[in-house]
Design an enzyme around this catalytic site. Structure first.
Site, short mmCIF file in Angstrom:
data_model
loop_
_atom_site.label_atom_id
_atom_site.label_comp_id
_atom_site.label_asym_id
_atom_site.label_seq_id
_atom_site.Cartn_x
_atom_site.Cartn_y
_atom_site.Cartn_z
N GLN A 33 28.56 65.96 58.16
CA GLN A 33 27.33 66.32 58.20
C GLN A 33 26.79 67.88 58.30
OE1 GLN A 33 25.91 62.55 60.94
NE2 GLN A 33 24.18 63.21 59.48
N ARG A 90 29.33 66.28 71.71
CA ARG A 90 30.14 65.41 70.92
C ARG A 90 30.11 65.77 69.44
NH1 ARG A 90 27.56 60.14 68.38
NH2 ARG A 90 29.61 59.11 67.75
N HIS A 136 33.80 59.07 62.09
CA HIS A 136 32.26 59.04 61.85
C HIS A 136 32.48 59.11 60.35
CE1 HIS A 136 28.34 60.20 63.62
NE2 HIS A 136 28.02 59.70 62.34
N ASN A 182 32.45 55.83 65.19
CA ASN A 182 30.97 55.99 65.32
C ASN A 182 30.42 54.75 64.69
OD1 ASN A 182 28.39 57.29 66.05
ND2 ASN A 182 28.24 57.27 63.97
N GLU A 183 29.57 53.84 65.26
CA GLU A 183 28.90 52.94 64.38
C GLU A 183 29.47 52.05 63.52
OE1 GLU A 183 25.34 54.91 62.84
OE2 GLU A 183 24.28 54.85 64.85
N ASN A 324 24.40 54.20 70.48
CA ASN A 324 23.32 54.99 69.55
C ASN A 324 22.25 53.97 69.39
OD1 ASN A 324 25.54 56.78 69.19
ND2 ASN A 324 25.62 56.52 67.18
N TYR A 326 17.86 54.26 68.26
CA TYR A 326 16.79 55.07 67.58
C TYR A 326 15.13 54.41 67.78
CZ TYR A 326 20.25 58.41 65.84
OH TYR A 326 21.33 59.48 65.81
N GLU A 394 23.88 58.94 71.01
CA GLU A 394 23.01 59.62 70.14
C GLU A 394 21.55 58.67 70.33
OE1 GLU A 394 23.69 58.83 65.74
OE2 GLU A 394 25.75 59.29 66.11
N TRP A 445 20.55 63.28 69.27
CA TRP A 445 20.85 63.66 67.80
C TRP A 445 19.74 64.16 67.13
CZ3 TRP A 445 25.10 62.87 65.09
CH2 TRP A 445 25.20 63.08 63.79
N GLU A 452 22.03 65.00 56.17
CA GLU A 452 21.66 63.53 56.72
C GLU A 452 22.18 62.18 55.51
OE1 GLU A 452 21.17 61.75 59.39
OE2 GLU A 452 20.18 60.11 58.77
N TRP A 453 23.45 62.46 55.27
CA TRP A 453 24.04 61.39 54.39
C TRP A 453 23.25 61.37 52.90
CZ3 TRP A 453 28.75 61.05 56.68
CH2 TRP A 453 28.88 61.06 58.03
#
Ligand code: GBH
Length: 495
Positions: A33, A90, A136, A182-183, A324, A326, A394, A445, A452-453
């Site tokens: 990213q 991170r 990631h 990651n995730e 993580n 949100y 995150e 984050w 953003e992907w």
């Protein structure tokens, strides 16, 4: 612009010095990213390089060829972070920058090693503690082509463990905080169930040529768990004693609230949703050492089984809970048998509850709303169920109206919406710590706006605004950066 007093401590006097003096705070990023330099200095292709060069996959048609140019601008970035007073950073390593073809027998790219050495040295020299994520989401494309990446558990695990070992060997003298994945859940849900992320597989033929959402999603998750555990075993057996670091995994997880709190079926549905989303990975690692009962009941043999050896390896394979999170969703039970491609636990996710209450203020991202209460509940849910130290790795938001031309106007840089998001979540974090939940870090984050992907450059999650059209990706700090600096001074003991 700089905000010298972005937070005035008076409103939260009861939270002053709630966090221990060794609490880490900073920002999190991911290689794909931010780095750019996608094919520079010997870097190999990753599945995200392939994905974003495939027409129609990324919302704004963009690629991450340059991203924020963090590969070239890392010194400037460390200086900027230092000015925000962070204690930690991170970031993730790009596997295909270190081993361009990915495999255990393939050569190492020494220029890639040198880049990460320079970044780590720059951080350490500036008193910033590196937290390093090995994976990631950017699997080397060569492994995908050769044997289907994570669909081939044995071959993939050998290659991942060799990559991990290389990182411990080369960087472990200075890196004491390792995160394997990651995730893992988002990697497989978005990449193999929905097919909207790389490697773009699913059962949906209007979207993807190949894949099976009903099986591959769970196979890939199993590979992630087992390969994570093998990498941790190597770290603990070969490196830990000498290097003295910690190693763990970071899981995603939003909070699920019942749509109708008076309907036992919705209450059960919310718990089931939390299990499908979070306990799927967390129970095998921190809990009873197997997938949750609710998943086995719904999925049967489509959910892989752990061999005795795998179970023993996975259980206890993380020194901490990397978290993580949100947002929060309202969850309503569905009647009848679950759809074959369901991965949520036979529920539907809603923005309002039965009383018409909204799950929170809208951000600039469809799934994300400000929901601090759910965050407080989630911290306690994880702590009560697993009882391991939590590292928040995150948390953050986009804000409407930030996708503008440069130079960004004052109302964009004075990002009140994001400041309120952080303020409300951090209050919940501090209260949870007062109640005895062991939280040891917080990474916002994210550091700067980035790629953003599949949403491209339109979703701006940064605490610093970036002019992506400018040659040097000019950085403009938003007020939230200074808010975090000042608010952590208030929350952390002795600062
Ligand atoms: C994190 O993923 C990533 O680690 C990071 O790289 C990324 O930039 C950041 O968050 C912001 O997105 O079921 O339709 O409501 C979070 C990924 C995306 C997972 C939204 C859950 C819910 C989609 N999350 N998703 S939906």
């Amino acid at each position: 612009m700089s905000w010298t007093h972005a937070f005035d401590g008076s409103p939260d006097a009861e939270l002053k010095s709630t966090l221990p003096s060794d609490f880490h705070w900073g920002f999190a990023t991911a290689a794909a990213q931010v780095e750019g330099a996608w094919n520079k200095d010997g870097k190999g292709e990753s599945i995200w390089d392939r994905f974003c060069h495939t027409p129609g996959k990324v919302k704004d048609g963009s690629t991450n060829e340059d991203a924020t140019c963090a590969y070239d601008l890392y010194k400037q970035d460390v200086t900027l972070m230092k000015s925000f007073g962070v204690t930690a950073y991170r970031f993730s390593l790009a596997w295909s920058r270190l081993i361009p073809l990915g495999g255990a027998e393939e050569p190492v790219n020494e220029t890639g090693v040198e880049y990460y050495n320079n970044l780590i040295d720059e951080l350490v020299t500036n008193g910033i503690t590196p937290f390093v994520t090995l994976f990631h989401w950017d699997t080397p494309q060569a492994l995908e082509d050769r044997y289907g990446g994570m669909l081939n558990q044995d071959k993939y695990t050998t290659d991942f463990v060799r990559y991990a070992r290389l990182c411990f060997e080369r960087f472990g003298d200075r890196v004491k905080h390792w995160i394997t994945y990651n995730e893992p859940g988002v990697y497989t849900l978005a990449g193999y169930a929905a097919g909207v992320h790389a490697p773009a597989r699913s059962s949906f033929r209007d979207r993807n040529d190949e894949g099976d959402s009903s099986t591959e999603t769970f196979i890939v998750a199993h590979t992630e768990l087992v390969s994570h555990a093998h990498a941790v075993k190597v770290y603990r057996e070969v490196f830990k004693e000498k290097q003295g670091g910690q190693i763990g995994i970071t899981l995603h997880g939003n909070y699920s609230e019942p749509w109708d709190a008076n309907d036992p079926k919705d209450v059960a549905a919310a718990q089931r949703a939390r299990e499908f989303e979070i306990a799927w990975f967390a129970d095998p690692i921190y809990g009873h050492g197997d997938y949750p009962r609710s998943m086995r009941d719904q999925l049967g043999n489509r959910l892989p089984s752990f061999t005795d050896e795998e179970r023993a390896l996975v259980k206890g394979s993380s020194d901490f809970y990397g978290m993580n999170t949100y947002t929060t969703f309202f969850v309503r039970h569905l009647d009848g048998p679950a759809d074959i491609n369901d991965h949520l636990g036979n529920v539907e996710k809603l923005d309002t509850n039965s009383e018409g209450k909204s799950r929170g203020a809208e951000s600039d991202t469809y799934w994300l709303r400000t929901a601090p209460e759910g965050f407080g509940k989630l911290l306690r849910w994880i702590w009560d169920r697993y009882h391991v130290p939590i590292y928040m790795t995150e948390n953050g938001t986009t804000a409407k109206g930030e996708h503008v031309e440069a130079p960004p106007p004052e109302r964009v840089l004075n990002d009140t919406f994001r400041v309120e998001f952080f303020h409300s979540y951090l209050r919940e974090l501090a209260r949870a710590v007062q109640d005895g939940v062991d939280v040891r870090s917080y990474f916002g984050w994210t550091f700067t706006d980035n790629w953003e992907w599949a949403a491209g450059y339109e979703d701006r999650f940064g605490c610093t605004w970036i002019d992506f059209k400018s040659e040097h990706k000019t950085r403009y700090p938003k007020r939230s950066s200074y808010f975090l600096r000042d608010y952590f001074r208030h929350l952390i003991k002795g600062t």
